[in-house]
Design a protein around this motif. Structure first.
Motif, PDB file in Angstrom:
ATOM      1  N   ALA A   1       0.840  -1.194   0.000  1.00 21.02           N
ATOM      2  CA  ALA A   1       0.000   0.000   0.000  1.00 21.02           C
ATOM      3  C   ALA A   1       0.874   1.242   0.000  1.00 21.02           C
ATOM      4  CB  ALA A   1      -0.923   0.023   1.216  1.00 21.02           C
ATOM      5  N   LEU A   2       0.580   2.172  -0.892  1.00 18.52           N
ATOM      6  CA  LEU A   2       1.217   3.486  -0.886  1.00 18.52           C
ATOM      7  C   LEU A   2       0.267   4.451  -0.199  1.00 18.52           C
ATOM      8  CD1 LEU A   2       3.355   5.540  -1.708  1.00 18.52           C
ATOM      9  CD2 LEU A   2       2.259   5.693  -3.958  1.00 18.52           C
ATOM     10  N   HIS A   3       0.684   4.992   0.913  1.00 15.82           N
ATOM     11  CA  HIS A   3      -0.085   5.854   1.817  1.00 15.82           C
ATOM     12  C   HIS A   3      -0.660   5.016   2.944  1.00 15.82           C
ATOM     13  CE1 HIS A   3      -2.791   8.824   3.517  1.00 15.82           C
ATOM     14  NE2 HIS A   3      -2.217   9.746   2.770  1.00 15.82           N
TER      15      HIS A   3
ATOM     16  N   ARG B   1       4.382  -5.867   7.594  1.00 13.97           N
ATOM     17  CA  ARG B   1       5.669  -6.553   7.692  1.00 13.97           C
ATOM     18  C   ARG B   1       6.830  -5.561   7.600  1.00 13.97           C
ATOM     19  NH1 ARG B   1       5.376 -12.096   6.397  1.00 13.97           N
ATOM     20  NH2 ARG B   1       3.412 -12.879   7.245  1.00 13.97           N
ATOM     21  N   PHE B   2       6.632  -4.457   6.870  1.00 17.63           N
ATOM     22  CA  PHE B   2       7.670  -3.434   6.755  1.00 17.63           C
ATOM     23  C   PHE B   2       7.014  -2.105   6.386  1.00 17.63           C
ATOM     24  CE2 PHE B   2       7.353  -5.305   2.484  1.00 17.63           C
ATOM     25  CZ  PHE B   2       7.167  -4.168   1.703  1.00 17.63           C
ATOM     26  N   ALA B   3       7.770  -1.028   6.556  1.00 15.68           N
ATOM     27  CA  ALA B   3       7.300   0.310   6.179  1.00 15.68           C
ATOM     28  C   ALA B   3       8.458   1.044   5.516  1.00 15.68           C
ATOM     29  CB  ALA B   3       6.804   1.080   7.400  1.00 15.68           C
ATOM     30  N   VAL B   4       8.164   1.765   4.437  1.00 21.53           N
ATOM     31  CA  VAL B   4       9.195   2.465   3.669  1.00 21.53           C
ATOM     32  C   VAL B   4       8.970   3.970   3.755  1.00 21.53           C
ATOM     33  CG1 VAL B   4      10.170   2.844   1.372  1.00 21.53           C
ATOM     34  CG2 VAL B   4       9.442   0.545   2.053  1.00 21.53           C
TER      35      VAL B   4
ATOM     36  N   VAL C   1       3.897  -1.322   3.696  1.00 18.77           N
ATOM     37  CA  VAL C   1       3.341   0.003   3.414  1.00 18.77           C
ATOM     38  C   VAL C   1       4.455   0.970   3.024  1.00 18.77           C
ATOM     39  CG1 VAL C   1       1.331  -0.250   4.910  1.00 18.77           C
ATOM     40  CG2 VAL C   1       3.465   0.633   5.862  1.00 18.77           C
ATOM     41  N   ILE C   2       4.087   1.963   2.230  1.00 23.77           N
ATOM     42  CA  ILE C   2       4.990   3.041   1.837  1.00 23.77           C
ATOM     43  C   ILE C   2       4.347   4.352   2.268  1.00 23.77           C
ATOM     44  CG2 ILE C   2       6.172   4.178  -0.082  1.00 23.77           C
ATOM     45  CD1 ILE C   2       5.793   1.568  -1.686  1.00 23.77           C
TER      46      ILE C   2
END
Length: 266
Positions: A61-63, A108-111, A80-81
């Protein structure tokens, strides 16, 4: 892998351009990446049907708020980003802020695209549940202040101006804070748990306590016994020099990596 990618895809916007770029990266690695506009879905149940129908193995997901909230609770692994608006605007709305914290717990992760975005996110959420508990307890505790993250140089300067460093963790592997305090010649009081007692020898390199009452007793003793303080500070610095030397650590890792390269002469 078949990936579902949710983003806000208004034409000619930064989010749309970023989403297309990220999809290209993923497809270049051999994944099938299906890009969908988050605004096309009104509920997470629609996403659940889509995941089942399209047989997606993971999602992105972006946002954090607009896209991430649609992926919660489906059992599908997702990352997520941060989009920008989520960190600059949505965090200021309590309901959205709470939702985003829960999304991060499941992701699981965030960018984050910049260091400043990363720092903003960490300040809002490093661990949402624990952070809320700590902040609530601090508010109820007279004389206790909660400070956010700070550069290492500033942290070390603050530690050197303190009478002692306290580690009250209930679980530790190896506490870098304790080793840093010893290296900076600041006395250490630490909870008596395996990770702490492995580096703190009671009354030699620091003081170990098991409960609040013992902590108070030992803290008073430290204040009233300058000789004990000097001895523990000297022993702590020597312990770090002997067993946690930066130079020795560097040599050790370099030797280990040579083994990965096939050199076994060591």
């Amino acid at each position: 892998m078949r990936l579902l990618f949710l983003a806000v895809l208004r034409p000619h916007t930064g989010n749309a351009v970023t989403a297309e770029r990220v999809r290209d990266h993923l497809e270049a690695a051999g994944h099938i990446c299906i890009l969908k506009d988050a605004f096309d879905f009104e509920s997470s149940s629609e996403i659940a049907n889509l995941i089942t129908t399209e047989n997606f193995g993971a999602a992105l997901a972006l946002h954090l708020y607009r896209g991430g909230r649609l992926l919660q609770g489906h059992g599908i692994p997702f990352g997520v980003i941060f989009g920008g608006t989520d960190l600059n605007e949505d965090v200021n709305q309590r309901e959205k802020n709470n939702v985003m914290g829960k999304i991060l717990e499941e992701a699981r992760f965030a960018v984050a695209f910049t260091e400043s975005m990363k720092e903003m996110a960490q300040a809002q959420w490093v661990d949402p549940v624990f952070t809320r508990e700590v902040k609530a307890k601090v508010k109820r505790s007279a004389g206790v202040r909660l400070l956010g993250e700070m550069p290492r140089e500033d942290l070390h300067a603050a530690v050197k101006n303190c009478f002692a460093v306290v580690n009250s963790s209930v679980s530790e592997g190896m506490s870098a804070a304790i080793l840093e305090a010893m290296d900076l010649e600041v006395p250490v009081l630490a909870r008596n748990i395996p990770g702490n007692s492995a580096v703190v020898k009671h009354e030699v390199t620091g003081l170990l306590f098991s409960d609040p009452q013992e902590f108070v007793q030992l803290a008073k003793r430290l204040v009233s016994d300058p000789a004990l303080e000097r001895e523990m500070v000297a022993n702590g610095r020597e312990y770090v020099r002997r067993h946690h030397s930066w130079q020795a650590e560097r040599v050790t890792y370099q030797r280990l990596v040579r083994r990965l390269e096939g050199s076994w002469e060591d």
